[in-house]
Write an enzyme that holds these catalytic residues in place. Structure first.
Site, mmCIF file in Angstrom:
data_model
loop_
_atom_site.group_PDB
_atom_site.id
_atom_site.type_symbol
_atom_site.label_atom_id
_atom_site.label_comp_id
_atom_site.label_asym_id
_atom_site.label_seq_id
_atom_site.Cartn_x
_atom_site.Cartn_y
_atom_site.Cartn_z
ATOM 1 N N HIS A 463 0.797 -1.225 0.000
ATOM 2 C CA HIS A 463 0.000 0.000 0.000
ATOM 3 C C HIS A 463 0.834 1.282 0.000
ATOM 4 C CE1 HIS A 463 -3.650 -2.200 2.020
ATOM 5 N NE2 HIS A 463 -3.461 -2.559 0.763
HETATM 6 C C1 FAD Z 1 -0.239 -7.436 -4.661
HETATM 7 C C2 FAD Z 1 -1.102 -6.271 -4.299
HETATM 8 C C3 FAD Z 1 -2.226 -6.490 -3.501
HETATM 9 C C4 FAD Z 1 -3.036 -5.405 -3.152
HETATM 10 N N1 FAD Z 1 -4.230 -5.641 -2.517
HETATM 11 C C5 FAD Z 1 -5.084 -4.616 -2.318
HETATM 12 C C6 FAD Z 1 -6.391 -4.861 -1.807
HETATM 13 O O1 FAD Z 1 -6.812 -6.002 -1.618
HETATM 14 N N2 FAD Z 1 -7.188 -3.782 -1.552
HETATM 15 C C7 FAD Z 1 -6.761 -2.506 -1.782
HETATM 16 O O2 FAD Z 1 -7.510 -1.572 -1.494
HETATM 17 N N3 FAD Z 1 -5.537 -2.262 -2.297
HETATM 18 C C8 FAD Z 1 -4.715 -3.287 -2.610
HETATM 19 N N4 FAD Z 1 -3.510 -3.035 -3.188
HETATM 20 C C9 FAD Z 1 -3.135 -1.638 -3.461
HETATM 21 C C10 FAD Z 1 -3.900 -1.025 -4.635
HETATM 22 O O3 FAD Z 1 -3.975 -1.937 -5.714
HETATM 23 C C11 FAD Z 1 -3.184 0.266 -5.036
HETATM 24 O O4 FAD Z 1 -3.211 1.149 -3.934
HETATM 25 C C12 FAD Z 1 -3.804 0.971 -6.217
HETATM 26 O O5 FAD Z 1 -3.903 0.126 -7.341
HETATM 27 C C13 FAD Z 1 -2.949 2.193 -6.553
HETATM 28 O O6 FAD Z 1 -3.449 2.812 -7.695
HETATM 29 P P1 FAD Z 1 -2.547 3.815 -8.543
HETATM 30 O O7 FAD Z 1 -3.399 4.295 -9.674
HETATM 31 O O8 FAD Z 1 -1.946 4.791 -7.625
HETATM 32 O O9 FAD Z 1 -1.322 2.950 -9.082
HETATM 33 P P2 FAD Z 1 -1.227 1.561 -9.840
HETATM 34 O O10 FAD Z 1 -2.416 0.714 -9.603
HETATM 35 O O11 FAD Z 1 0.101 0.989 -9.470
HETATM 36 O O12 FAD Z 1 -1.228 1.954 -11.380
HETATM 37 C C14 FAD Z 1 -0.191 2.680 -11.996
HETATM 38 C C15 FAD Z 1 -0.140 2.333 -13.468
HETATM 39 O O13 FAD Z 1 0.764 3.207 -14.136
HETATM 40 C C16 FAD Z 1 1.589 2.455 -15.008
HETATM 41 N N5 FAD Z 1 2.852 3.184 -15.171
HETATM 42 C C17 FAD Z 1 3.772 3.422 -14.214
HETATM 43 N N6 FAD Z 1 4.791 4.140 -14.707
HETATM 44 C C18 FAD Z 1 4.497 4.384 -15.999
HETATM 45 C C19 FAD Z 1 5.173 5.091 -17.036
HETATM 46 N N7 FAD Z 1 6.333 5.711 -16.822
HETATM 47 N N8 FAD Z 1 4.607 5.120 -18.278
HETATM 48 C C20 FAD Z 1 3.414 4.522 -18.491
HETATM 49 N N9 FAD Z 1 2.733 3.842 -17.541
HETATM 50 C C21 FAD Z 1 3.270 3.784 -16.313
HETATM 51 C C22 FAD Z 1 1.736 1.134 -14.295
HETATM 52 O O14 FAD Z 1 2.177 0.103 -15.158
HETATM 53 C C23 FAD Z 1 0.343 0.925 -13.752
HETATM 54 O O15 FAD Z 1 -0.493 0.302 -14.691
HETATM 55 C C24 FAD Z 1 -2.682 -4.086 -3.556
HETATM 56 C C25 FAD Z 1 -1.550 -3.874 -4.351
HETATM 57 C C26 FAD Z 1 -0.768 -4.956 -4.738
HETATM 58 C C27 FAD Z 1 0.435 -4.707 -5.599
#
Ligand code: FAD
Length: 523
Positions: A463
């Site tokens: 997280h």
């Molecule tokens: C194994 C795991 C289990 C989890 N379990 C839970 C759960 O059960 N419940 C919960 O609430 N949360 C859970 N989480 C956390 C939750 O999934 C994240 O907090 C949430 O997805 C974050 O969203 P985000 O948009 O910030 O980033 P992310 O979901 O990480 O998305 C970022 C995206 O940007 C892309 N990206 C990054 N850099 C670049 C770049 N330079 N160019 C182009 N694309 C790029 C990545 O590939 C990715 O697709 C879990 C996370 C993981 C890894």
């Protein structure tokens, strides 16, 4: 066909990126590009809930490691992050846990417009809660459903919580979630319902939305303190430049968004200059304030052969394929309890997560027989860390230092939680399912040995947040409308803007943040 020029360029197709791609392209006058570094979300394991850990260290995972953690026996911890359409919602454990009312009220005290009352309608806009509910939305795009098959050990955990006097929650996402409950999941009919299912699939056929996969954004182009586009490497490895007529919106997550800002010359000059990066805009808070939930797992053998260890049997596979039920629909972490390390705390500071399987080494180690796990999670760490650049090369992973347990009080609270968890394992309800401790859990030991075990074996709950903190002070990176301070045409919308980590899980607030950002932008 676009000439490479768009109104909005969204970087990263995680939950935030998918929400914004949908909401902004709903207006046919907007031309929108969504750029994702990972490949399309084709792996079968993405849809099968119990298979999520099989995606770890595959091409669907950024496969990060932290730097050595001085307070965790100098270990470098493995940090999976989703690298595909849907981002981490395509590989996560699907738990829909917004957090406590007090989390958002504390944000609202710092930044006007972010209190619980302000954000609640946005959570509800996301939610499509099946079945009776008093707290969730029921018409949003994201399905939130109950587990279809509850493991008998999970039912015993719930009974143990009841007997221990912990409050039974009618619904986990009540404003005060002190208590125990089964975990609501981002699933539909036993299948993962990712950000792609909820927000991207419904955009199919919109001519004004371009989705590029396998395209790594390397820099945001800045001219006179305005973001005017991005440079990327496309799927063939060729460099490309895209122009943004209105905004670039960074949704690359709490590790990659600060990395991308720093690569673009936005950050702390003391770090950018030694890395050979020209400072375009000094913003010392970029990468700072890193917070994560640290978890210690109590793992024990289960003398009854009923746990999810049997999930891959032919019978369970048939159940899944024919009826969308059975063990493969489980997210492993089937139930939770939110409790306090001190009774007079205003809100829970610990979460107990019940796993109906031995969850060792991120679920990647085949356990020796049946077992169960009770994870203890520190919800409000005082420790803070930082993401910094390892080099000016965009393909080099950044240095991730979560600073786990650098605040002494954090270990004390975690140990208090482990003692509560031990009491539950020793309850009449759970006792029939509890055998000897399973390595690396040492079983009941004195505080000093326990502290050593925590340092040697605690792991991330996945997280990370906070590295581009929203706020109004000098160290804040974005303002209350998620615009980067001091720059035009650039927003950050992802887990990195959270000023303080919530007492829940982090996916729900990211969806909420993105729905709010869509309103800011569309206004
Ligand atoms: C194994 C795991 C289990 C989890 N379990 C839970 C759960 O059960 N419940 C919960 O609430 N949360 C859970 N989480 C956390 C939750 O999934 C994240 O907090 C949430 O997805 C974050 O969203 P985000 O948009 O910030 O980033 P992310 O979901 O990480 O998305 C970022 C995206 O940007 C892309 N990206 C990054 N850099 C670049 C770049 N330079 N160019 C182009 N694309 C790029 C990545 O590939 C990715 O697709 C879990 C996370 C993981 C890894």
């Amino acid at each position: 066909m676009s000439d490479g020029s768009y109104d909005y360029i969204i970087v990263g197709a995680g939950p935030a990126g998918c929400v914004l791609a949908n909401r902004l392209s709903a207006n046919s006058a907007n031309e929108v590009a969504l750029i994702e570094a990972g490949r399309p979300d084709k792996a079968r394991e993405i849809r099968i809930p119990a298979a999520f850990s099989k995606l770890f260290t595959t091409p669907y995972d950024w496969n990060y490691r932290t730097v050595k953690q001085a307070q965790l026996a100098d270990r470098e911890l493995y940090w999976p992050r989703g690298k595909t359409l849907g981002g981490s919602t395509s590989i996560n454990a699907m738990m829909w846990v917004r957090g406590h009312q007090a989390d958002y009220d504390a944000w609202g005290e710092q930044i006007p417009g972010w209190s619980y009352a302000d954000v609640l309608p946005y959570f509800q806009r996301v939610e499509h809660r099946a079945g009776p509910t008093k707290v969730h939305g029921t018409t949003g795009p994201l399905f939130i459903e109950e587990l279809r098959t509850v493991n008998p050990t999970t039912r015993a955990f719930l009974a143990a919580c009841e007997a221990a006097g912990i409050r039974r929650l009618d619904e986990l996402n009540e404003p005060d979630h002190s208590g125990y409950s089964l975990t609501p999941l981002t699933q539909h009919r036993g299948r993962r319902w990712s950000a792609v299912d909820a927000y991207l699939v419904p955009t199919t056929g919109r001519p004004n939305l371009t989705v590029l996969t396998s395209s790594l954004v390397e820099r945001v182009q800045l001219q006179n303190f305005r973001a005017v586009g991005v440079s990327l490497r496309d799927a063939s490895g060729a460099p490309r430049e895209l122009t943004a007529r209105r905004e670039v919106i960074l949704c690359a997550g709490a590790v990659n968004t600060p990395q991308l800002l720093m690569l673009s010359g936005v950050g702390d000059p003391e770090q950018l200059t030694p890395a050979g990066i020209e400072v375009k805009h000094a913003l010392p808070g970029v990468g700072a304030n890193l917070q994560d939930h640290l978890a210690a797992g109590l793992v024990v053998h289960c003398p009854q052969p009923v746990t999810l260890v049997a999930a891959e049997s032919a019978g369970q596979l048939a159940k899944y394929l024919l009826r969308h039920s059975g063990m493969l629909t489980s997210n492993v972490a089937e139930a939770v309890a939110f409790v306090r390390s001190e009774p007079d705390l205003p809100a829970p500071d610990l979460e107990l997560i019940f796993g109906a399987a031995p969850f060792v080494e991120h679920g990647r180690t085949a356990p020796p027989g049946h077992g169960i796990t009770l994870g203890v999670v520190l919800l409000q760490p005082d420790s803070r860390g930082r993401v910094t650049l390892a080099s000016a090369n965009p393909t080099d992973p950044p240095l991730i230092d979560p600073g786990y347990l650098t605040a002494e009080a954090d270990l004390t609270r975690l140990i208090a939680g482990i003692r509560t968890a031990e009491g539950l394992l020793d309850s009449e309800a759970l006792r029939p399912f509890v055998g000897a401790p399973m390595a690396p859990w040492p079983g009941h030991v004195d505080d000093e040995t326990l502290a050593r075990s925590v340092r040697e074996h605690a792991e991330t709950l996945y997280h990370p947040v906070g590295t581009c903190r929203m706020g109004t002070d000098d160290d804040a990176v974005v303002d209350g409308e998620l615009k980067v301070h001091g720059l035009l045409g650039l927003r950050v919308v992802d887990a990195s803007v959270m000023p303080r980590i919530n007492r829940g899980h982090t996916m729900a607030p990211v969806y909420m943040l993105a729905e709010r950002a869509a309103d800011f932008i569309n206004a």
